[in-house]
Design a protein around this motif. Sequence first.
Motif, PDB file in Angstrom:
ATOM      1  N   LEU A 236       0.973  -1.045  -0.184  1.00  0.00           N
ATOM      2  CA  LEU A 236      -0.073  -0.012  -0.028  1.00  0.00           C
ATOM      3  C   LEU A 236       0.856   1.253   0.018  1.00  0.00           C
ATOM      4  O   LEU A 236       0.455   2.161  -0.672  1.00  0.00           O
ATOM      5  CB  LEU A 236      -0.861   0.033   1.245  1.00  0.00           C
ATOM      6  N   PHE A 237       2.034   1.350   0.745  1.00  0.00           N
ATOM      7  CA  PHE A 237       2.709   2.512   0.821  1.00  0.00           C
ATOM      8  C   PHE A 237       3.360   3.075  -0.302  1.00  0.00           C
ATOM      9  O   PHE A 237       3.307   4.043  -0.807  1.00  0.00           O
ATOM     10  CB  PHE A 237       3.845   2.464   2.081  1.00  0.00           C
ATOM     11  N   ALA A 238       3.759   1.963  -1.267  1.00  0.00           N
ATOM     12  CA  ALA A 238       4.221   2.400  -2.506  1.00  0.00           C
ATOM     13  C   ALA A 238       3.259   2.556  -3.608  1.00  0.00           C
ATOM     14  O   ALA A 238       3.388   3.414  -4.455  1.00  0.00           O
ATOM     15  CB  ALA A 238       5.157   1.070  -3.164  1.00  0.00           C
ATOM     16  N   GLU A 239       2.165   1.787  -3.636  1.00  0.00           N
ATOM     17  CA  GLU A 239       0.989   2.263  -4.435  1.00  0.00           C
ATOM     18  C   GLU A 239       0.452   3.559  -4.339  1.00  0.00           C
ATOM     19  O   GLU A 239       0.411   4.429  -5.248  1.00  0.00           O
ATOM     20  CB  GLU A 239      -0.250   1.348  -4.037  1.00  0.00           C
ATOM     21  N   MET A 240       0.279   4.180  -2.826  1.00  0.00           N
ATOM     22  CA  MET A 240       0.077   5.546  -2.709  1.00  0.00           C
ATOM     23  C   MET A 240       1.054   6.437  -3.200  1.00  0.00           C
ATOM     24  O   MET A 240       0.793   7.418  -3.985  1.00  0.00           O
ATOM     25  CB  MET A 240      -0.087   5.671  -1.215  1.00  0.00           C
ATOM     26  N   ALA A 241       2.355   6.120  -3.091  1.00  0.00           N
ATOM     27  CA  ALA A 241       3.504   7.370  -3.414  1.00  0.00           C
ATOM     28  C   ALA A 241       3.509   7.156  -4.966  1.00  0.00           C
ATOM     29  O   ALA A 241       3.670   8.292  -5.522  1.00  0.00           O
ATOM     30  CB  ALA A 241       4.754   6.605  -3.045  1.00  0.00           C
ATOM     31  N   LEU A 242       3.160   6.128  -5.876  1.00  0.00           N
ATOM     32  CA  LEU A 242       3.171   6.078  -7.072  1.00  0.00           C
ATOM     33  C   LEU A 242       1.974   6.874  -7.686  1.00  0.00           C
ATOM     34  O   LEU A 242       2.211   7.605  -8.585  1.00  0.00           O
ATOM     35  CB  LEU A 242       3.213   4.739  -7.703  1.00  0.00           C
ATOM     36  N   VAL A 243       0.966   6.554  -7.305  1.00  0.00           N
ATOM     37  CA  VAL A 243      -0.341   7.294  -7.685  1.00  0.00           C
ATOM     38  C   VAL A 243      -0.096   8.868  -7.327  1.00  0.00           C
ATOM     39  O   VAL A 243      -0.382   9.730  -8.383  1.00  0.00           O
ATOM     40  CB  VAL A 243      -1.439   6.883  -7.003  1.00  0.00           C
TER      41      VAL A 243
END
Length: 404
Positions: free
Chosen positions: A68-75
Amino acid sequence: MDAAITGLGLLTPAGLGVDATWQGLCAGQPAARPHTVLEGLPVNFCCRLPDFDAEPVLGRRLTWRLDLFAEMALVAALEAVQDAGLDPAVWDGARVGVVIGNGSGGNVGLEKEYGKLQEGRISAISPLTIPRSVPNMVAGEIALAMKALGPNFVTATACASGATALGVARDLLRLNRCDVVLAGGSESVCSRIASAGFSQAGVLSTRTHDPAGASRPFDADRDGFVLGEGAAVLVMERAEHARARGARIQGYLSGYGATADGYHPTAPDPSGQGVERATAMALDDAGLRPEDIGHINAHGTSTQKNDLAEALVLRKLFGTPPPVTATKSVIGHGIGAAGAIEAAVTVLALREQLIPPTANLDRMDERIELDVVTKNPRPHTMHAALSNSFAFGGQNAVLAFRAP
């Protein structure tokens, strides 16, 4: 040399995207709610993103690979780059850096995998467990997706991580290591281990009967912070690079100060010497005086010790401090993401000449003498502002921004 801010990307419990977050913060409605994952714990509530689903943006395969933490950053990074009018397909990737703040890596996914280990289901543990969870992957995944091939790393200064990332990114631009840096922070601590651990440390609010009223910076009845999640990415450029391509400049990061208290692992130094030095460094770095600052986005965690120490330092440095707001009252404490989110909000406040309100401030602590914006957003003329971030370990980061 100032760093030009040309793009913003935000995912917060106040809203998904920059516009939704700004509207949610200006509405001043706290996002804290009970979370089913936290059922049965002493603190069963937190501030989560509203209906976040990365798959429509990132695709099924990439979303499956990321925590989740990487998903949020990429979005958030994709929103910021689009906002800046940049195209990764044609930029010189070797001159584009990525610096992202993070405190705990993929603790949400790691907790699930550890559950399998406890149950003895070793073969069910994902081979992606490590690349999903280690903190550096949040910057690495942005580089993979956008061919940002310059300096690439994660800063880890706990609750100051996002602010530290912006300060380091500004230094990379000053050193001419990069033309563009995607900088910010991302974190989710809405997990059982995080809630239990912070609860045992005695720093979380225990208002289980009133989650929405739990985060109350500077209020006499504050009893701790509320865990949150989110991400912020700012596109930062060398000012001459931004002007040469005709970019819309939304603000400037002009000053950065970083210090250590050297006092206690978790408690702030009540004398505030470290915070005072960091603030003085940021002002000096920006060529600003205290009277030039028109607004302060406070660290404002809603803990007894932190709020009091911060307020006393602001009174000492500014005499009569400018209007203050505390973003965590609405969206909770994003830990490694908090400093970057609050920095982006400070840029928006300067851009819009409007200060969003602090929620839940019903009865000011009589020891605190600050002009805290409450109830409604306040129009205010300001040319420069500070964003404060302090952390476990006594790590302090203060950022000074100028209006465009």
